[in-house]
Design a protein around this motif. Structure first.
Motif, mmCIF file in Angstrom:
data_model
loop_
_atom_site.group_PDB
_atom_site.id
_atom_site.type_symbol
_atom_site.label_atom_id
_atom_site.label_comp_id
_atom_site.label_asym_id
_atom_site.label_seq_id
_atom_site.Cartn_x
_atom_site.Cartn_y
_atom_site.Cartn_z
ATOM 1 N N LEU A 1 90.933 97.974 29.874
ATOM 2 C CA LEU A 1 91.018 97.795 31.317
ATOM 3 C C LEU A 1 89.602 97.408 31.926
ATOM 4 C CD1 LEU A 1 93.221 101.236 32.101
ATOM 5 C CD2 LEU A 1 93.788 98.699 31.639
ATOM 6 N N VAL A 2 88.522 96.840 31.141
ATOM 7 C CA VAL A 2 87.459 96.462 31.643
ATOM 8 C C VAL A 2 87.062 95.246 31.328
ATOM 9 C CG1 VAL A 2 86.402 98.668 32.189
ATOM 10 C CG2 VAL A 2 86.025 97.931 29.903
ATOM 11 N N GLU A 3 86.009 94.683 31.639
ATOM 12 C CA GLU A 3 85.494 93.199 31.354
ATOM 13 C C GLU A 3 84.087 93.076 30.793
ATOM 14 O OE1 GLU A 3 86.168 90.573 34.511
ATOM 15 O OE2 GLU A 3 88.474 90.717 34.294
ATOM 16 N N GLU A 4 83.623 92.407 29.830
ATOM 17 C CA GLU A 4 82.276 92.199 29.520
ATOM 18 C C GLU A 4 81.464 91.990 30.906
ATOM 19 O OE1 GLU A 4 81.565 89.501 26.456
ATOM 20 O OE2 GLU A 4 82.887 90.516 25.102
ATOM 21 N N GLY A 5 80.154 92.655 30.971
ATOM 22 C CA GLY A 5 79.373 92.384 31.915
ATOM 23 C C GLY A 5 79.805 93.336 33.045
ATOM 24 N N GLN A 6 80.966 94.061 33.178
ATOM 25 C CA GLN A 6 81.225 95.017 34.095
ATOM 26 C C GLN A 6 80.290 96.287 34.118
ATOM 27 O OE1 GLN A 6 85.444 95.678 34.215
ATOM 28 N NE2 GLN A 6 85.271 97.808 35.554
ATOM 29 N N PHE A 7 79.840 96.899 34.966
ATOM 30 C CA PHE A 7 79.086 98.083 35.162
ATOM 31 C C PHE A 7 79.958 99.287 35.539
ATOM 32 C CE2 PHE A 7 76.638 101.642 36.871
ATOM 33 C CZ PHE A 7 75.555 101.677 35.905
ATOM 34 N N VAL A 8 80.007 99.982 34.610
ATOM 35 C CA VAL A 8 81.035 101.570 34.806
ATOM 36 C C VAL A 8 80.144 102.447 34.839
ATOM 37 C CG1 VAL A 8 82.956 100.280 33.442
ATOM 38 C CG2 VAL A 8 81.251 101.560 32.337
ATOM 39 N N LYS A 9 80.596 103.616 35.583
ATOM 40 C CA LYS A 9 80.124 105.029 35.861
ATOM 41 C C LYS A 9 80.880 105.939 35.030
ATOM 42 C CE LYS A 9 78.075 105.856 39.868
ATOM 43 N NZ LYS A 9 76.777 105.527 39.241
ATOM 44 N N ALA A 10 80.328 107.041 34.764
ATOM 45 C CA ALA A 10 80.802 108.171 34.026
ATOM 46 C C ALA A 10 82.039 108.377 34.743
ATOM 47 C CB ALA A 10 79.801 109.162 34.043
ATOM 48 N N GLY A 11 83.345 108.703 33.814
ATOM 49 C CA GLY A 11 84.438 108.745 34.514
ATOM 50 C C GLY A 11 85.485 107.638 34.955
ATOM 51 N N ASP A 12 84.936 106.607 34.906
ATOM 52 C CA ASP A 12 85.989 105.232 35.241
ATOM 53 C C ASP A 12 86.664 105.122 34.033
ATOM 54 O OD1 ASP A 12 84.239 104.934 37.533
ATOM 55 O OD2 ASP A 12 83.298 103.050 36.839
ATOM 56 N N LEU A 13 88.006 104.940 34.691
ATOM 57 C CA LEU A 13 89.137 104.693 33.363
ATOM 58 C C LEU A 13 88.976 103.234 32.899
ATOM 59 C CD1 LEU A 13 91.913 105.380 32.418
ATOM 60 C CD2 LEU A 13 92.759 104.100 34.256
ATOM 61 N N ILE A 14 88.718 103.229 31.568
ATOM 62 C CA ILE A 14 88.310 101.940 30.908
ATOM 63 C C ILE A 14 89.377 101.566 29.716
ATOM 64 C CG2 ILE A 14 85.721 102.546 31.065
ATOM 65 C CD1 ILE A 14 85.695 103.230 28.207
ATOM 66 N N GLY A 15 90.104 102.256 29.552
ATOM 67 C CA GLY A 15 91.516 101.856 28.370
ATOM 68 C C GLY A 15 92.584 102.750 28.384
ATOM 69 N N ILE A 16 93.452 102.322 27.360
ATOM 70 C CA ILE A 16 94.711 103.272 27.048
ATOM 71 C C ILE A 16 94.691 103.423 25.618
ATOM 72 C CG2 ILE A 16 96.867 103.445 27.380
ATOM 73 C CD1 ILE A 16 95.600 103.399 29.948
ATOM 74 N N ILE A 17 94.667 104.773 25.329
ATOM 75 C CA ILE A 17 94.861 105.124 23.794
ATOM 76 C C ILE A 17 95.909 104.214 23.063
ATOM 77 C CG2 ILE A 17 95.157 107.104 22.253
ATOM 78 C CD1 ILE A 17 93.747 108.869 24.170
ATOM 79 N N GLY A 18 95.628 103.942 22.059
ATOM 80 C CA GLY A 18 96.663 103.102 21.131
ATOM 81 C C GLY A 18 96.574 103.415 19.366
ATOM 82 N N THR A 19 97.074 102.629 19.050
ATOM 83 C CA THR A 19 96.984 102.513 17.442
ATOM 84 C C THR A 19 96.951 101.195 16.806
ATOM 85 O OG1 THR A 19 97.976 103.469 15.404
ATOM 86 C CG2 THR A 19 99.535 102.755 17.091
ATOM 87 N N THR A 20 95.910 100.513 17.585
ATOM 88 C CA THR A 20 95.753 99.019 16.906
ATOM 89 C C THR A 20 94.751 99.024 15.834
ATOM 90 O OG1 THR A 20 94.194 98.821 18.877
ATOM 91 C CG2 THR A 20 96.407 97.912 19.109
#
Length: 224
Positions: free
Chosen positions: A175-194
């Motif tokens: 759910l994020v892109e390269e170059g993006q600044f994220v802060k603690a607690g930001d939603l960045i992805g979804i758990i999977g089994t890839t």
């Protein structure tokens, strides 16, 4: 890589989980306030980690083929190699998943794949699905890698500064892109089994100057 702190200068470095215990030489050279060269030589004791063995795992053999996995390992080594002399995070890190937290495999556990010897180790902490599928940034930083990889699946890497990186593997969705600044607690992805995965989970690893270390102490202790 040293950086200035309120009390002087500090450096963070990781100890490889497969390193044989024993005494290792530590050598440091620096120039003091009087412009005099100073040398420190001493021995550092590396103690045994007492890592247990995980149950044997059966996975797709292609994910163990070094000719297939080496380019991915090289990519990750390159991603982990830069040193940013700015600390993006503050305080302690946070869990990358919601409570209740359930850990399925711990850092350093010895691994056997497809009946191989226990000559590999678990480079991070595996979180099972015990609350929901959300993955959060454990600390502030820049996203430096988002990619679909053979063994790590859908992968994200965050640079927290000072040579500290977080990696998140096996996601079903990034759910994020390269170059993006994220802060603690930001939603960045979804758990999977890839990737090389035997069921839905999040693998979170922490690398210090290219060496994976146990991320859990960073949830309780403020570094540096």
């Amino acid at each position: 890589n040293f950086f200035e702190t309120d009390s002087g200068f500090s450096s963070l470095f990781g100890i490889h989980a497969m390193l044989e215990p024993g005494l290792y030489p530590f050598h440091l050279e620096y120039v003091d306030d009087n412009n005099t060269n100073q040398i420190v030589d001493q021995l550092v004791l590396i103690q045994r980690g007492f890592y247990p063995q995980d149950p044997p795992l059966q996975v797709d053999p292609s994910t163990l083929d070094e000719s297939q996995t080496k380019p991915e390992d090289d990519l990750l080594a390159t991603t982990y190699s830069p040193f940013t002399d700015e600390q993006y995070w503050t305080g302690i890190f946070h869990y990358p998943v919601d409570e209740p937290v359930c850990i399925k495999s711990w850092f350093g556990n010895r691994r056997s794949y497809n009946n191989s010897p226990y000559n590999r180790f678990h480079t991070g902490v595996d979180f099972g699905v015990c609350a929901n599928l959300n993955i959060y940034a454990p600390a502030d930083g820049y996203v430096v890698l988002t990619d679909s990889l053979l063994t790590r699946g859908n992968a994200t890497v965050i640079d927290h500064g000072l040579g500290v990186f977080s990696g998140f593997w096996h996601q079903s969705e990034i759910l994020v892109e390269e170059g993006q600044f994220v802060k603690a607690g930001d939603l960045i992805g979804i758990i999977g089994t890839t990737g090389r995965s035997t069921g839905p989970h999040l693998h979170w690893e922490l690398a210090i100057n290219g060496i994976q270390v146990d991320p859990l102490p960073w949830l309780e202790t403020q570094f540096p």
